[in-house]
Design a protein around this motif. Structure first.
Motif, PDB file in Angstrom:
ATOM      1  N   ILE A  23       4.303  -3.590  -5.597  1.00 51.99           N
ATOM      2  CA  ILE A  23       5.249  -3.795  -4.493  1.00 51.99           C
ATOM      3  C   ILE A  23       6.202  -4.910  -4.905  1.00 51.99           C
ATOM      4  O   ILE A  23       5.778  -5.969  -5.355  1.00 51.99           O
ATOM      5  CB  ILE A  23       4.521  -4.189  -3.191  1.00 51.99           C
ATOM      6  CG1 ILE A  23       3.556  -3.085  -2.764  1.00 51.99           C
ATOM      7  CG2 ILE A  23       5.532  -4.488  -2.080  1.00 51.99           C
ATOM      8  CD1 ILE A  23       2.629  -3.472  -1.637  1.00 51.99           C
ATOM      9  N   ILE A  43       3.409  -5.304   4.703  1.00 54.29           N
ATOM     10  CA  ILE A  43       3.172  -5.382   3.253  1.00 54.29           C
ATOM     11  C   ILE A  43       1.684  -5.555   2.964  1.00 54.29           C
ATOM     12  O   ILE A  43       1.155  -4.966   2.029  1.00 54.29           O
ATOM     13  CB  ILE A  43       4.023  -6.500   2.620  1.00 54.29           C
ATOM     14  CG1 ILE A  43       5.493  -6.083   2.650  1.00 54.29           C
ATOM     15  CG2 ILE A  43       3.578  -6.792   1.189  1.00 54.29           C
ATOM     16  CD1 ILE A  43       6.458  -7.118   2.168  1.00 54.29           C
ATOM     17  N   LEU A  84       0.202  -2.221   3.252  1.00 54.65           N
ATOM     18  CA  LEU A  84       0.636  -1.410   2.114  1.00 54.65           C
ATOM     19  C   LEU A  84      -0.192  -1.751   0.876  1.00 54.65           C
ATOM     20  O   LEU A  84      -0.660  -0.852   0.167  1.00 54.65           O
ATOM     21  CB  LEU A  84       2.127  -1.670   1.868  1.00 54.65           C
ATOM     22  CG  LEU A  84       2.906  -0.686   1.016  1.00 54.65           C
ATOM     23  CD1 LEU A  84       2.901   0.703   1.646  1.00 54.65           C
ATOM     24  CD2 LEU A  84       4.336  -1.179   0.848  1.00 54.65           C
ATOM     25  N   GLU A  85      -0.405  -3.043   0.630  1.00 56.02           N
ATOM     26  CA  GLU A  85      -1.218  -3.482  -0.516  1.00 56.02           C
ATOM     27  C   GLU A  85      -2.648  -2.967  -0.405  1.00 56.02           C
ATOM     28  O   GLU A  85      -3.235  -2.537  -1.398  1.00 56.02           O
ATOM     29  CB  GLU A  85      -1.246  -5.010  -0.584  1.00 56.02           C
ATOM     30  CG  GLU A  85       0.063  -5.634  -1.009  1.00 56.02           C
ATOM     31  CD  GLU A  85       0.071  -7.148  -0.852  1.00 56.02           C
ATOM     32  OE1 GLU A  85       0.857  -7.785  -1.570  1.00 56.02           O
ATOM     33  OE2 GLU A  85      -0.684  -7.692  -0.019  1.00 56.02           O
ATOM     34  N   VAL A 141      10.383  -3.013  -0.999  1.00 56.45           N
ATOM     35  CA  VAL A 141      10.487  -3.288   0.430  1.00 56.45           C
ATOM     36  C   VAL A 141      11.661  -4.231   0.638  1.00 56.45           C
ATOM     37  O   VAL A 141      11.749  -5.281  -0.008  1.00 56.45           O
ATOM     38  CB  VAL A 141       9.184  -3.910   0.977  1.00 56.45           C
ATOM     39  CG1 VAL A 141       9.306  -4.178   2.470  1.00 56.45           C
ATOM     40  CG2 VAL A 141       8.001  -2.983   0.701  1.00 56.45           C
ATOM     41  N   PHE A 161       6.729   0.444  -4.919  1.00 51.43           N
ATOM     42  CA  PHE A 161       7.324   0.390  -3.583  1.00 51.43           C
ATOM     43  C   PHE A 161       8.288  -0.791  -3.576  1.00 51.43           C
ATOM     44  O   PHE A 161       7.915  -1.911  -3.939  1.00 51.43           O
ATOM     45  CB  PHE A 161       6.273   0.145  -2.493  1.00 51.43           C
ATOM     46  CG  PHE A 161       5.403   1.323  -2.176  1.00 51.43           C
ATOM     47  CD1 PHE A 161       5.940   2.514  -1.711  1.00 51.43           C
ATOM     48  CD2 PHE A 161       4.027   1.235  -2.314  1.00 51.43           C
ATOM     49  CE1 PHE A 161       5.128   3.602  -1.407  1.00 51.43           C
ATOM     50  CE2 PHE A 161       3.211   2.307  -2.007  1.00 51.43           C
ATOM     51  CZ  PHE A 161       3.760   3.491  -1.553  1.00 51.43           C
TER      52      PHE A 161
END
Length: 136
Positions: A88, A76, A79-80, A55, A53
């Motif tokens: 990421i 974030i 997301l993690e 960002v 990903f």
């Protein structure tokens, strides 16, 4: 080899772009309401193999974080937590919205079409992804 997904995170809408499986071509994927972003990504990662990903990292001209970074950092973390096996990375996204708007002009879109903020977000995500691919 999996795909790379670029995320141009916004408070209302988030633009997404993706590579092909060989990570050569960056293409706009879609724009989703930010409130639906995590469920969209969960569905997408079940259908496609995602390796990374990207960002967008908004910065000021002096390289300090922009005001919107305070909204991106919690995203974030989510997301993690939701995708612990997917790496990421952050990519400087300065000027991507302006470049996206210029891209729309250059491609001949009419003034009414250029008001489509969702399209600007998707193109911005594509530019973030393309800059990353160039730097690899």
């Amino acid at each position: 080899m999996g795909r790379i997904v670029a995320i141009d995170y916004g408070l209302k809408r988030t633009g997404l772009a993706v590579t092909d499986d060989l990570q050569i071509i960056a293409s706009g994927l879609t724009t989703v309401a930010t409130s639906e972003l995590m469920s969209f990504l969960k569905d997408y990662t079940q259908k496609e193999t995602i390796e990374l990903f990207l960002v967008g990292e908004p910065k000021q001209m002096d390289n300090s974080p922009s005001e919107s970074e305070k909204h991106i950092a919690p995203f974030i973390k989510k997301l993690e937590k939701a995708f612990p096996s997917i790496e990421i990375k952050r990519v400087d996204e300065r000027f991507t919205s302006k470049m996206a708007f210029q891209t729309m002009i250059d491609s001949g879109l009419k003034k009414q079409q250029r008001k489509n903020k969702a399209l600007v977000d998707e193109i911005s995500a594509t530019l973030i992804l393309q800059s990353y691919l160039y730097s690899k």
